[in-house]
Motif scaffolding. Structure first.
Motif, short mmCIF file in Angstrom:
data_model
loop_
_atom_site.label_atom_id
_atom_site.label_comp_id
_atom_site.label_asym_id
_atom_site.label_seq_id
_atom_site.Cartn_x
_atom_site.Cartn_y
_atom_site.Cartn_z
N THR A 113 13.33 -6.33 -11.36
CA THR A 113 13.57 -7.27 -12.46
C THR A 113 14.67 -8.28 -12.14
O THR A 113 14.85 -9.23 -12.88
CB THR A 113 13.96 -6.52 -13.75
N TYR A 157 7.60 -2.08 -5.83
CA TYR A 157 7.15 -2.48 -7.16
C TYR A 157 7.06 -4.00 -7.27
O TYR A 157 6.11 -4.54 -7.85
CB TYR A 157 8.13 -1.93 -8.21
N LEU A 178 -1.77 -1.17 -9.66
CA LEU A 178 -0.88 -0.24 -10.36
C LEU A 178 -1.19 1.20 -9.98
O LEU A 178 -0.28 2.02 -9.80
CB LEU A 178 -1.00 -0.42 -11.87
N TYR A 218 4.30 6.25 -5.24
CA TYR A 218 5.47 6.96 -5.75
C TYR A 218 5.23 8.46 -5.77
O TYR A 218 6.16 9.25 -5.52
CB TYR A 218 5.83 6.45 -7.15
N PRO A 221 12.60 1.05 -8.96
CA PRO A 221 11.79 -0.15 -9.24
C PRO A 221 12.46 -1.12 -10.20
O PRO A 221 12.06 -2.28 -10.27
CB PRO A 221 10.49 0.42 -9.82
N LEU A 222 13.48 -0.68 -10.95
CA LEU A 222 14.14 -1.59 -11.88
C LEU A 222 14.72 -2.80 -11.17
O LEU A 222 14.85 -3.87 -11.76
CB LEU A 222 15.25 -0.86 -12.64
N LEU A 282 0.22 1.83 -6.66
CA LEU A 282 1.66 2.02 -6.77
C LEU A 282 2.00 3.43 -7.23
O LEU A 282 2.91 4.08 -6.69
CB LEU A 282 2.21 0.99 -7.77
N ALA A 283 1.25 3.91 -8.24
CA ALA A 283 1.50 5.26 -8.74
C ALA A 283 1.30 6.29 -7.63
O ALA A 283 2.10 7.22 -7.48
CB ALA A 283 0.57 5.56 -9.92
#
Lengths: 236, 279
Positions: B225, B232, B249, B256, B221-222, B252-253
């Motif tokens: 950015t 994400y 959120l 994953y 997910p980084l 999303l959790a």
């Protein structure tokens, strides 16, 4: 292409001071989160080993969920949803909404994530302590808390130290994720400095060196601790 | 008789699954039933009390984002592993001229946060490129202007750094006698590597490899950015558009957790197929 080293100067025309302040914040969060994680981990490990069936299952859920969901998602979830939830509870109790201190929120987030990992590390280490030593402590009439403080915790340290060293490295690197929620630690400070001067490459390299320095120094410290903790034990 | 003897070889006991009756029995203990009911109640409360009307609107984007996440994971793991094998090998057996840079690379990758590496590549190196006309005129330029190559590159390098260190241990841990035996049979160094050293080292890393791949999934997910729209990134868009705090959120959790669960099952399946148990 020339590199303008003056940009790294500590005093205001340079941005070195901002980077160093970011490093201090990073270390504060890492230390705070690590210690909080250790506390949760000690409680979690003992709960998992000696607790009742319900607490054991709940702890299993906690460690499984935290280790299955990306740290970034957890940080965003706890940072935004956690503060929103807290403010709703405060409103329901009739208090005014509070503005959560970024540092405290950061420490809480890193601590909750670290707690799950250190629970597993410490559980393994406690299981490696020969049961006879704990039994001997009981036979001498030590209450559980005293036996924990005098026997179990010191005896498990040699088994736990390499896992704990690893967790400290993860904690220092996880603090960078707080940059995503806009918190000014080292990585965010670096990005701000880079954005203002367009010298991204220089600043990111400088920040990388700072992180590396922290890692290398911590490595030495943990090696020294491990040597001391393992004194008198046979070499592996 | 022979099949029975095979199944009860001492090394194989680890692989035998507990009988199904036990597994169901473990779930039917009273406190577990209560806990499962409470969990089901919480999920039901979530479904009923939160707003989920955004879900159908964003379904297409969510699928695309999920696909990007999986694609990034698979590509970076495959490419990173290809880098990791030589990285581990030269640290064990290579000349110092190669071993030192390899060790330095692993230390550098493992000692700095992935987010910093990603931003260094995207903002730092990416901002240097346009200064060189040779790069701007090359065929790679259309790719270098997009974000995903930087994301893929930094994920690949990160995986290579971590896994290179693991491979170093695995290569060093293969018993010397087996390599000497290969040598005695007249295998060339390359054949011995291909037939003996690499497969043995691979079996040794397989259990840790599963953990590393899950860590890699949690790193993907980084890339959001740097404007790569993975799952994400899609959820970030949803949050900005709808101002919802909890539902996106939590969704999303759960996504994953599902992906991690699938990975864990895949690793278990692969581990069962290792020809040498306990290697």
């Amino acid at each position: 292409m020339r590199i303008d080293w003056a940009l790294l100067a500590i005093s205001p025309p340079g941005w070195g001071g901002l980077l160093l302040r970011g490093l201090v914040t990073t270390l504060e969060i890492a230390v705070g989160g690590y210690l909080l994680g250790l506390l949760i981990g000690i409680g979690g490990a003992f709960g998992k080993l000696y607790g009742g069936a319900v607490s054991r299952d709940l702890l299993e859920c906690y460690t499984t969920i935290v280790r299955a969901v990306p740290e970034l998602v957890l940080i965003v979830l706890i940072y935004y949803a956690g503060t929103d939830l807290l403010n709703r509870v405060m409103a329901a109790l009739g208090y005014a909404a509070v503005n959560i201190n970024g540092l405290a929120a950061g420490i809480l987030v890193i601590g909750v994530v670290q707690g799950a990992y250190s629970t597993e590390v410490l559980r393994g280490a406690i299981r490696a302590v020969p049961y006879g030593e704990i039994e001997a402590a009981r036979a001498f009439g030590m209450p559980s808390a005293l036996a924990l403080r005098r026997i179990t915790l010191p005896a498990m340290i040699p088994h736990a130290i390499s896992g704990l060293a690893n967790l400290w490295m993860i904690a220092t690197k996880d603090t960078a994720l707080l940059a995503v929620v806009g918190f000014t630690e080292l990585t965010m400070a670096t990005r701000e400095a880079g954005g203002a001067t367009k010298a991204y490459f220089l600043f990111f390299c400088a920040a990388g060196m700072l992180y590396l320095l922290v890692t290398l120094i911590s490595n030495q410290v943990f090696n020294a601790i491990e040597r001391r903790a393992r004194r008198g034990m046979p070499k592996v | 008789m022979t099949t029975e003897a095979l199944e009860t070889k001492p090394g194989m006991t680890r692989l035998v699954e507990p009988a199904h009756g036990d597994a169901i029995g473990a779930w039917l203990r009273p406190h577990r039933v209560v806990l499962v009911l409470i969990a089901a109640g919480l999920i039901l409360l979530m479904v009923l009390s939160m707003r989920w009307d955004w879900l159908p609107r964003y379904a297409g984007q969510l699928c695309l984002g999920l696909w990007r996440t999986i694609w990034l994971l698979v590509a970076s793991v495959a490419l990173g592993f290809c880098f990791a094998v030589p990285l581990g090998l030269v640290q064990v057996t290579g000349p110092r001229l190669l071993a030192w840079p390899a060790r330095g690379f692993c230390t550098l990758i493992r000692g700095t946060p992935l987010l910093l590496q990603l931003w260094l590549l995207y903002f730092g190196v990416g901002s240097l490129f346009p200064q060189f006309p040779a790069i701007r005129d090359s065929v790679f330029w259309p790719y270098l202007r997009e974000a995903w190559p930087y994301g893929l590159l930094s994920l690949t390098l990160s995986f290579a750094g971590y896994e290179g260190e693991v491979m170093r241990g695995a290569f060093a841990g293969v018993p010397r006698g087996e390599l000497e035996a290969a040598h005695a049979f007249g295998m060339s160094r390359f054949t011995a590597l291909r037939r003996i050293w690499l497969p043995r080292a691979f079996y040794r890393v397989l259990p840790t490899l599963g953990g590393e791949v899950i860590l890699q999934l949690k790193s993907t997910p980084l890339v959001a950015t740097i404007t790569v729209v993975d799952i994400y990134g899609v959820i970030s868009h949803v949050r900005q558009d709808t101002y919802l705090v909890y539902a996106p959120l939590l969704f999303l959790a759960f996504v994953y957790m599902g992906l991690t669960g699938i990975l864990v099952m895949l690793v278990r399946f692969l581990e069962k197929r290792i020809p040498i148990p306990g290697a």
